[in-house]
Design an enzyme around this catalytic site. Sequence first.
Site: not given
Ligand code: UT7
Length: 329
Positions: A116, A256, A286
């Site tokens: 990125c 970004h 992204n």
């Molecule tokens: O460009 C390079 C850099 N990349 C980034 O900067 C991305 C950085 N990370 C992020 O933007 C975030 O971490 C994400 C958007 C990827 C995830 O958001 P989060 O708030 O960190 O969610 P999480 O991974 O902690 O997941 C929370 C919950 C989980 O369920 P439980 O374990 O709490 O029951 C996941 O399984 O959300 C669930 N989950 C989803 N639910 C519905 C994960 N993806 C999804 C989804 N739809 N697409």
Amino acid sequence: MSKEIVAMLTGTGHAVPERVLTNRQLAEMVDTSDEWIRTRTGIVERHIADDNKGTSDYAALAAKEALEEANLAPEELDLILLGTVTPDMYFPSAACFLQNKIGAVNAAALDISAACSGFLYGLTLAEGMIAAGKYKNILVIGAELLSRVTDWTDRATCVLFGDGAGAAVLQPSDGERGIIGSYIKSDGRLWQLLNMPGGGSLLPPAKAAEDPAPFHIKMEGREVFRHAVTLMGESAVHVMKAAGITGEDLDLFIPHQANLRIIQAIAKRLNIPDKKVYVNLDKYGNTSAASIPIALNEARKNGRIKPGNLILTAAFGAGFTWSSVLFRM
Ligand code: UT7
């Protein structure tokens, strides 16, 4: 702002595929919802490339727009730097394909693999080349077709990414406008948090038939999130300090476009008010190396950036790599 300004942006362009994939459509493919994607990321829809197109096709469209604005013929280009982790082929570089498509017959062309951060790495290297007196007319591009390496069954990643390309022409400065400060950094110790294990020399394409799983993006979302806020913030502070400015002096901050919550956390840390922060990830998701040059061109074309404005950019990606570039438009 004592540093001599040697290189300025004289043209910008961008291109995205026509096909749009909405959150609602994704919710029919994996166990997710429009509400989850919007509230956790800020993304509403993204563009997905046609099957018969490569990264260099969209890069070429963006390049042509940037060259036209710079009033520069492709033959006048000395150098093409293309930030991408999704090149058309293993080799030759996507930059060579692009060179061929736009007819930049007198240029040297190479890809930059900085995920990125690829576009800002490109701007920084191009500025150095112009400062060294080596080249005058440089095309810097960020272009990515992440849809090609997305696991469309993994809801944790497939909702995040989109395809597109953005470009800028860099030429010697008029002394007033151009790059005031830049910073690039990487830390290979953290590679495991974001990568695509397959497709390289360790796990060559021939192995995909045995197990296709490693041939997709893998990400530890929460850890990446944490590092993105810290390191993008650190690079932005570095260039602002070196230039003797604060967030209040900026006309626009273009981060970004990975996650709205990351953007908001960084803007808060840098003391940049919301109205000075450019956000378009709702429309594109992204797009990795393409996100900043797409936003830059869009902001110029819709009037959010005016000539003479002071612009701060910051990026973060796999590697990890991170970067910030400050310039006067
Ligand atoms: O460009 C390079 C850099 N990349 C980034 O900067 C991305 C950085 N990370 C992020 O933007 C975030 O971490 C994400 C958007 C990827 C995830 O958001 P989060 O708030 O960190 O969610 P999480 O991974 O902690 O997941 C929370 C919950 C989980 O369920 P439980 O374990 O709490 O029951 C996941 O399984 O959300 C669930 N989950 C989803 N639910 C519905 C994960 N993806 C999804 C989804 N739809 N697409």
